[in-house]
Design a protein around this motif. Structure first.
Motif, PDB file in Angstrom:
ATOM      1  N   GLU A  15      -9.005  -5.070  -0.705  1.00 51.05           N
ATOM      2  CA  GLU A  15      -8.530  -3.869  -0.031  1.00 51.05           C
ATOM      3  C   GLU A  15      -7.131  -4.169   0.509  1.00 51.05           C
ATOM      4  O   GLU A  15      -6.791  -5.340   0.753  1.00 51.05           O
ATOM      5  CB  GLU A  15      -9.466  -3.457   1.100  1.00 51.05           C
ATOM      6  CG  GLU A  15      -9.533  -4.450   2.248  1.00 51.05           C
ATOM      7  CD  GLU A  15     -10.514  -4.029   3.333  1.00 51.05           C
ATOM      8  OE1 GLU A  15     -10.969  -2.874   3.305  1.00 51.05           O
ATOM      9  OE2 GLU A  15     -10.811  -4.861   4.213  1.00 51.05           O
ATOM     10  N   PRO A  16      -6.303  -3.151   0.727  1.00 56.76           N
ATOM     11  CA  PRO A  16      -5.004  -3.395   1.362  1.00 56.76           C
ATOM     12  C   PRO A  16      -5.210  -4.011   2.740  1.00 56.76           C
ATOM     13  O   PRO A  16      -6.145  -3.645   3.457  1.00 56.76           O
ATOM     14  CB  PRO A  16      -4.381  -1.995   1.461  1.00 56.76           C
ATOM     15  CG  PRO A  16      -5.075  -1.196   0.403  1.00 56.76           C
ATOM     16  CD  PRO A  16      -6.477  -1.733   0.359  1.00 56.76           C
ATOM     17  N   TYR A  17      -4.350  -4.931   3.110  1.00 60.91           N
ATOM     18  CA  TYR A  17      -4.491  -5.581   4.409  1.00 60.91           C
ATOM     19  C   TYR A  17      -4.477  -4.572   5.541  1.00 60.91           C
ATOM     20  O   TYR A  17      -5.214  -4.727   6.528  1.00 60.91           O
ATOM     21  CB  TYR A  17      -3.373  -6.605   4.610  1.00 60.91           C
ATOM     22  CG  TYR A  17      -3.393  -7.254   5.969  1.00 60.91           C
ATOM     23  CD1 TYR A  17      -4.480  -8.026   6.368  1.00 60.91           C
ATOM     24  CD2 TYR A  17      -2.332  -7.083   6.865  1.00 60.91           C
ATOM     25  CE1 TYR A  17      -4.516  -8.621   7.626  1.00 60.91           C
ATOM     26  CE2 TYR A  17      -2.363  -7.675   8.116  1.00 60.91           C
ATOM     27  CZ  TYR A  17      -3.450  -8.443   8.497  1.00 60.91           C
ATOM     28  OH  TYR A  17      -3.482  -9.022   9.742  1.00 60.91           O
ATOM     29  N   ILE A  18      -3.698  -3.513   5.393  1.00 62.51           N
ATOM     30  CA  ILE A  18      -3.635  -2.492   6.445  1.00 62.51           C
ATOM     31  C   ILE A  18      -4.985  -1.798   6.627  1.00 62.51           C
ATOM     32  O   ILE A  18      -5.352  -1.393   7.724  1.00 62.51           O
ATOM     33  CB  ILE A  18      -2.513  -1.468   6.137  1.00 62.51           C
ATOM     34  CG1 ILE A  18      -2.208  -0.626   7.376  1.00 62.51           C
ATOM     35  CG2 ILE A  18      -2.872  -0.606   4.947  1.00 62.51           C
ATOM     36  CD1 ILE A  18      -0.959   0.229   7.231  1.00 62.51           C
ATOM     37  N   ASP A  19      -5.766  -1.684   5.537  1.00 64.97           N
ATOM     38  CA  ASP A  19      -7.102  -1.095   5.644  1.00 64.97           C
ATOM     39  C   ASP A  19      -8.048  -2.046   6.365  1.00 64.97           C
ATOM     40  O   ASP A  19      -8.914  -1.607   7.137  1.00 64.97           O
ATOM     41  CB  ASP A  19      -7.653  -0.765   4.258  1.00 64.97           C
ATOM     42  CG  ASP A  19      -6.968   0.438   3.622  1.00 64.97           C
ATOM     43  OD1 ASP A  19      -6.126   1.061   4.311  1.00 64.97           O
ATOM     44  OD2 ASP A  19      -7.259   0.747   2.452  1.00 64.97           O
ATOM     45  N   PRO A 200       2.655  -8.811   6.000  1.00 71.25           N
ATOM     46  CA  PRO A 200       1.333  -8.825   5.362  1.00 71.25           C
ATOM     47  C   PRO A 200       0.846  -7.465   4.878  1.00 71.25           C
ATOM     48  O   PRO A 200      -0.105  -7.400   4.108  1.00 71.25           O
ATOM     49  CB  PRO A 200       0.422  -9.396   6.454  1.00 71.25           C
ATOM     50  CG  PRO A 200       1.149  -9.199   7.723  1.00 71.25           C
ATOM     51  CD  PRO A 200       2.602  -9.284   7.384  1.00 71.25           C
ATOM     52  N   VAL A 201       1.459  -6.361   5.319  1.00 71.93           N
ATOM     53  CA  VAL A 201       1.025  -5.051   4.815  1.00 71.93           C
ATOM     54  C   VAL A 201       1.313  -4.907   3.327  1.00 71.93           C
ATOM     55  O   VAL A 201       0.811  -3.991   2.680  1.00 71.93           O
ATOM     56  CB  VAL A 201       1.680  -3.883   5.591  1.00 71.93           C
ATOM     57  CG1 VAL A 201       1.332  -3.947   7.056  1.00 71.93           C
ATOM     58  CG2 VAL A 201       3.179  -3.857   5.382  1.00 71.93           C
ATOM     59  N   VAL A 207     -12.165  -8.025   0.974  1.00 75.33           N
ATOM     60  CA  VAL A 207     -12.870  -7.265   2.009  1.00 75.33           C
ATOM     61  C   VAL A 207     -13.713  -8.244   2.815  1.00 75.33           C
ATOM     62  O   VAL A 207     -14.566  -8.944   2.264  1.00 75.33           O
ATOM     63  CB  VAL A 207     -13.759  -6.177   1.370  1.00 75.33           C
ATOM     64  CG1 VAL A 207     -14.629  -5.516   2.430  1.00 75.33           C
ATOM     65  CG2 VAL A 207     -12.901  -5.138   0.653  1.00 75.33           C
ATOM     66  N   GLU A 208     -13.481  -8.293   4.120  1.00 78.55           N
ATOM     67  CA  GLU A 208     -14.228  -9.195   4.996  1.00 78.55           C
ATOM     68  C   GLU A 208     -14.726  -8.433   6.219  1.00 78.55           C
ATOM     69  O   GLU A 208     -13.994  -7.636   6.810  1.00 78.55           O
ATOM     70  CB  GLU A 208     -13.353 -10.377   5.435  1.00 78.55           C
ATOM     71  CG  GLU A 208     -12.974 -11.287   4.279  1.00 78.55           C
ATOM     72  CD  GLU A 208     -12.141 -12.485   4.689  1.00 78.55           C
ATOM     73  OE1 GLU A 208     -11.917 -13.369   3.840  1.00 78.55           O
ATOM     74  OE2 GLU A 208     -11.710 -12.550   5.856  1.00 78.55           O
TER      75      GLU A 208
END
Length: 217
Positions: A15-19, A200-201, A207-208
């Protein structure tokens, strides 16, 4: 929005880091955070090309370069793994492996773990702690977790690291593994994005979610 990686891992959901940030993972405390389903959980290790190649080809560990006589450490946090191996730039850590293991096996590893430091309320005396530690095949260590960037921004949250030896290491390496994937191409792609964007975005991460909160370690 930054596009999905070209080098998508086959055994990980990203997933995107922002998510991931939007899911509100805890900022403090000791938590086992990782990618898991009803039957398995992903742990990470970084190795030399020779060990990694054998592991992927055989879906187990056991090359002449891999030692069953020393402690081997597994991590559930992808970002912590990249901090440890420098996004695969450190010697003998050039390859990141995503190792999916049986969930009940992981739970037994956690249950058998002895902490890396003496706690009087838990262990009683230092002598007793040394006896327990010597008898145990699993060491538990809580280290600062990190944000997935190149500056290795330390967080207040602690990530778990589990050291395995003896029969536990052998069973982990040969019996408890569901799959082993070399995710180095994906890691290198994300490292390049960080070098270019300095944020990092720009990256996608596994997914964690919280697997287990601290009880009484």
């Amino acid at each position: 929005m930054f596009s999905a990686p070209r080098n998508l891992p086959k055994t990980l959901t990203l997933e995107p880091y922002i998510d991931q940030q939007a899911h509100g993972l805890p900022d403090k405390g000791r938590h086992i955070i990782g990618q898991f389903d009803d039957d398995s959980i992903v742990v990470y290790q970084a190795y030399s090309p020779s060990i990694a190649t054998y592991a992927v080809e055989h879906q187990r560990f056991g090359s002449s370069s891999f030692s069953f006589d020393r402690m081997s450490w597994i991590k559930t946090s992808f970002a912590w793994m990249q901090y440890r191996c420098g996004w695969n730039t450190k010697p003998r850590q050039e390859r990141t492996l995503a190792i999916r293991i049986k969930r009940d096996a992981f739970d037994s590893i956690v249950a058998d773990a002895v902490g890396s430091r003496f706690i009087e309320e838990v262990h009683g005396t230092k002598e007793n702690y040394e006896k327990i530690k010597k008898a145990s095949e699993v060491r538990r260590q809580w280290d600062p977790d990190y944000k997935p960037n190149l500056e290795f921004t330390r967080m207040e949250r602690r990530a778990i690291q589990l050291g395995l030896r003896g029969n536990t290491l052998r069973r982990y390496a040969t019996e408890w593994i569901v799959s082993i994937e070399d995710i180095t191409p994906y890691v290198e792609e994300m490292r390049t994005r960080l070098q270019q964007a300095h944020n990092p975005v720009a990256i996608w991460v596994p997914v964690e979610r919280v697997y287990k909160e601290e009880n009484k370690w």
